[in-house]
Design a protein around this motif. Structure first.
Motif, mmCIF file in Angstrom:
data_model
loop_
_atom_site.group_PDB
_atom_site.id
_atom_site.type_symbol
_atom_site.label_atom_id
_atom_site.label_comp_id
_atom_site.label_asym_id
_atom_site.label_seq_id
_atom_site.Cartn_x
_atom_site.Cartn_y
_atom_site.Cartn_z
ATOM 1 N N GLY A 58 44.559 32.674 31.146
ATOM 2 C CA GLY A 58 44.168 33.062 31.672
ATOM 3 C C GLY A 58 43.532 33.217 32.061
ATOM 4 N N GLY A 59 43.161 31.788 32.465
ATOM 5 C CA GLY A 59 41.737 32.042 32.638
ATOM 6 C C GLY A 59 40.956 32.523 33.782
ATOM 7 N N ALA A 60 42.026 32.407 35.057
ATOM 8 C CA ALA A 60 41.670 33.782 36.303
ATOM 9 C C ALA A 60 42.526 35.012 36.806
ATOM 10 C CB ALA A 60 42.392 32.417 37.654
ATOM 11 N N ALA A 61 42.629 35.697 35.329
ATOM 12 C CA ALA A 61 43.506 36.651 35.761
ATOM 13 C C ALA A 61 42.814 37.608 35.641
ATOM 14 C CB ALA A 61 44.474 36.810 34.401
ATOM 15 N N VAL A 62 43.457 38.367 36.615
ATOM 16 C CA VAL A 62 42.630 40.131 36.923
ATOM 17 C C VAL A 62 43.354 40.692 36.059
ATOM 18 C CG1 VAL A 62 42.395 39.733 38.768
ATOM 19 C CG2 VAL A 62 44.353 40.414 38.182
ATOM 20 N N SER A 63 42.052 42.065 35.534
ATOM 21 C CA SER A 63 42.904 43.465 34.403
ATOM 22 C C SER A 63 44.659 44.259 35.344
ATOM 23 C CB SER A 63 41.667 43.998 34.239
ATOM 24 O OG SER A 63 41.440 44.717 35.916
ATOM 25 N N GLU A 64 44.861 44.430 35.278
ATOM 26 C CA GLU A 64 46.336 45.502 35.459
ATOM 27 C C GLU A 64 45.517 46.632 35.876
ATOM 28 O OE1 GLU A 64 48.221 45.947 31.374
ATOM 29 O OE2 GLU A 64 49.016 43.945 31.650
ATOM 30 N N ASP A 65 44.712 47.173 35.768
ATOM 31 C CA ASP A 65 43.625 48.812 36.295
ATOM 32 C C ASP A 65 43.403 48.545 38.189
ATOM 33 O OD1 ASP A 65 41.732 46.909 36.659
ATOM 34 O OD2 ASP A 65 40.793 48.287 34.523
ATOM 35 N N GLY A 66 43.743 46.744 38.811
ATOM 36 C CA GLY A 66 43.387 47.406 39.864
ATOM 37 C C GLY A 66 41.404 47.262 40.457
ATOM 38 N N SER A 67 40.995 46.990 39.912
ATOM 39 C CA SER A 67 39.341 47.629 39.778
ATOM 40 C C SER A 67 38.424 46.109 39.905
ATOM 41 C CB SER A 67 38.949 48.013 38.314
ATOM 42 O OG SER A 67 38.860 46.914 37.180
ATOM 43 N N GLN A 68 39.027 44.926 40.110
ATOM 44 C CA GLN A 68 38.626 43.405 40.315
ATOM 45 C C GLN A 68 39.381 43.073 41.067
ATOM 46 O OE1 GLN A 68 39.281 41.673 36.459
ATOM 47 N NE2 GLN A 68 38.045 42.455 35.210
ATOM 48 N N LEU A 69 38.154 42.257 41.984
ATOM 49 C CA LEU A 69 38.427 41.481 43.030
ATOM 50 C C LEU A 69 38.339 40.433 43.064
ATOM 51 C CD1 LEU A 69 36.144 43.352 45.619
ATOM 52 C CD2 LEU A 69 38.309 43.290 45.501
ATOM 53 N N ILE A 70 39.656 39.404 43.734
ATOM 54 C CA ILE A 70 39.801 37.928 43.104
ATOM 55 C C ILE A 70 38.892 37.551 44.199
ATOM 56 C CG2 ILE A 70 41.479 36.144 43.402
ATOM 57 C CD1 ILE A 70 43.679 38.013 41.915
ATOM 58 N N LEU A 71 38.669 36.429 44.309
ATOM 59 C CA LEU A 71 37.642 35.405 45.195
ATOM 60 C C LEU A 71 38.117 34.127 45.284
ATOM 61 C CD1 LEU A 71 34.255 35.904 46.129
ATOM 62 C CD2 LEU A 71 35.331 33.246 45.925
ATOM 63 N N SER A 72 38.800 33.955 45.346
ATOM 64 C CA SER A 72 39.868 32.518 46.080
ATOM 65 C C SER A 72 38.749 31.457 46.249
ATOM 66 C CB SER A 72 40.871 32.488 46.354
ATOM 67 O OG SER A 72 41.442 30.875 46.640
ATOM 68 N N LEU A 73 38.629 30.433 45.821
ATOM 69 C CA LEU A 73 37.858 29.349 46.718
ATOM 70 C C LEU A 73 38.846 28.014 47.849
ATOM 71 C CD1 LEU A 73 34.231 29.418 45.768
ATOM 72 C CD2 LEU A 73 35.539 29.764 44.421
ATOM 73 N N SER A 74 39.365 29.173 47.806
ATOM 74 C CA SER A 74 40.998 28.091 47.979
ATOM 75 C C SER A 74 40.205 27.327 49.819
ATOM 76 C CB SER A 74 41.810 28.214 48.227
ATOM 77 O OG SER A 74 42.185 30.234 48.538
ATOM 78 N N ARG A 75 39.971 28.195 50.511
ATOM 79 C CA ARG A 75 39.318 27.784 51.409
ATOM 80 C C ARG A 75 38.377 26.688 51.826
ATOM 81 N NH1 ARG A 75 38.283 32.582 55.576
ATOM 82 N NH2 ARG A 75 38.496 31.305 56.929
ATOM 83 N N MET A 76 37.695 26.711 50.826
ATOM 84 C CA MET A 76 36.127 25.847 50.708
ATOM 85 C C MET A 76 37.192 24.655 50.027
ATOM 86 S SD MET A 76 33.305 28.147 49.666
ATOM 87 C CE MET A 76 31.893 27.175 49.793
#
Lengths: 373, 373
Positions: A82-100
């Protein structure tokens, strides 16, 4: 529960930074980023940011820091814990590096490659291979795992015994720091005495000290000869004894040395279609040994057979088979690589990333087994 | 000029910490610590402290911090750049690690050794050798240089090309921090994911972040076969081309690859008694290549001759000789190892520790030569 309004108010400004292609807000689009590979952690996020450059990552970080919005950096989302998991409360943004995902360059004299964080490990391996070199980092999830995540977690993998962990493959890093500054440590010096060694602070820091955006990795000469054996060994200590014997004979040739339990092997045989066991009788302990060398014409099969023969005489091995061809080698490796998949299909499993001194591995295995249901 | 009274007032308390054997104040005793190996820096100090334990180092640091007295940590005092020199005003204490010279243990399964900072590098090498292992760090000053200094300066040495710098040999460290706390990072994990990697901050920090008091070093299998050649090459680029060719053939076997200029070689021939040049004609550029492997019966001389033959065909080598025996190998190595001594005898020299990417070495050499008188 935190208010998600502050995050939603940010979206137009984030869109201005990363563009339309860089912002996912539709739950159908964000869902895959919100669940981990093992399907144990499911969170929710107002947006997945997919910046296309280091400058965009930095701008996103500056804005989010200003507004106090947490960011979860994400690579290939292949974490087992779960190293890249976000919380359930919707307060966190995910920053994906996949386009770089650009390989910025390969230098076959310096034996280095410069890659962006979102380059998939397998793609980096292939790029190195096309240049006639080897990027030795190899893990089961290499088809999805990205360089940034591999470095942020200091991944190990199958060739650690020879080339070290991710940490040992890094000469330089580019990192967006928590205040949005870009730290340019993209050096390609095999010996770097130009000040404090900061890059190793970021490797293994799991995104807590900054977001890795690019790296300079060491390359090696590509092996030309390879030999693989699967051994049934009588005990954990015998596995360790076999390792010591292989080291004494030709440590530089050991490309991989993987212990597998009989229980793990049974799971693979039961759940993985096409898995084939090359040894006639089931055993309690297995070891996969791979030797490799760039020396053309080196007869590694004979070398491996000799080493295993001596180990058998010493009672360190009950039975062993040396793969006779590329497909046979792949079949033996499949037994190791499909362990995670087999465990997943079998049901719940406890994942870990425990390190002990090599000499303590037998004790670790026995104590862990005694505590497992 | 600073007042030395505060330091002198400290001496009784320092003596209480380190004991009579641990405190040198007679100028005749302190003089050798106040001059560097090249005799370019001469300072003065009211006392040389020689603590016998980590606890004593910590107590000294706490006291000196409390009183604002600067400490210069010193290992074997072999620095070429005044790295362990004290100032001339007598305001600084020297803290020598030389009494902390115990090899605390060697583990041939984990392939690690634990040593105190004052262990002389050569003594550490011999202890590893007695245990059937190799501590690959090797520098010309190894008969005097101490582990602590070697790590604090991230020394390189002759085998860097194969085993890396001092940085790459360290699994764990014990450090007395600037506030006198002892940081115990004496781990012997080849993969350590138990938090931030702090040890690499101290390696190469030249004593600015703390005083290294002990270390856990990686060991390797001892090579059983070795081959050494001295090559005359037509240019700096040819040396680089030869390196690439050796790498492609069998990178894992390259134990050393040392470039030497014709000018440097001339100094050695002129100033070092017994130095013998095995090639008939003087050249502008030389390369020493050493191959090594633990593979018993490996015919490395033939392998090296083949590689050099190919390089000659490609115009990368003008002439070369492969040493036929241990004494011949030692004679070739002497030409490399006596460079510093020869320079010292020739007069003033400019020392440096410049790192550039491997591909830029020819340019570095040419530009440095153009700027040298």
């Amino acid at each position: 529960m935190p208010d998600s309004a502050p995050v939603n108010n940010l979206l137009p400004r984030l869109r201005a930074i990363v563009g339309d292609r860089g912002l996912l807000t539709d739950p159908a689009d964000t869902a895959p980023y919100c669940e981990d590979w093992r399907r144990l952690y499911r969170g929710t996020t107002p947006a997945v940011l997919r910046p296309a450059s280091t400058a965009e990552v930095a701008a996103v970080v500056r804005l989010c820091v200003e507004r106090g919005v947490p960011i979860v950096p994400q690579g290939g989302n292949t974490s087992m814990v779960g190293g890249a998991a976000v919380s359930e409360d919707g307060s966190q943004l995910i920053l994906s590096l996949s386009r770089m995902n650009k390989v910025r360059g390969i230098d076959t004299t310096d034996m280095t490659m410069e890659v962006e964080a979102g380059v998939v490990l397998k793609a980096a391996q292939l790029a190195a291979d096309e240049a006639g070199c080897l990027l030795p980092l190899s893990i089961s999830s290499e088809g999805s795992a990205q360089i940034g995540g591999v470095l942020a977690t200091n991944a190990g993998g199958n060739n650690t015994v020879r080339y070290g962990n991710a940490r040992d493959l890094v000469l330089g890093l580019e990192v967006v720091l928590p205040d949005g500054q870009v730290w340019n440590g993209l050096r390609r010096l095999h010996k770097d005495n130009t000040g404090y060694c900061l890059r190793q602070l970021f490797v293994g820091s799991e995104g807590t000290l900054g977001i890795i955006t690019a790296a300079i990795l060491k390359l090696w000469s590509r092996p030309r000869e390879v030999a693989v054996a699967l051994c049934a060994v009588p005990s954990e200590e015998a596995a360790l004894g076999l390792f010591a014997q292989c080291q004494r004979r030709d440590a530089a040739a050991i490309q991989a040395f993987e212990y597998m339990s009989g229980a793990g092997m049974e799971l693979v045989m039961r759940h993985i279609p096409g898995a084939m066991m090359p040894l006639p009788n089931p055993a309690k302990h297995y070891v996969l040994v791979e030797l490799a060398t760039p020396r053309e014409g080196a007869d590694l099969n004979t070398q491996l057979e000799e080493t295993l023969g001596m180990a058998m005489t010493d009672g360190l091995i009950d039975d062993a088979v040396v793969a006779e061809s590329g497909p046979q080698r792949a079949a033996v490796w499949k037994l190791r690589e499909e362990h995670s998949e087999a465990q997943k299909r079998a049901g719940a499993s406890v994942k870990n990333d425990i390190s002990v001194p090599v000499s303590k591995v037998p004790e670790l295995i026995r104590r862990a087994r005694a505590r497992s249901p």
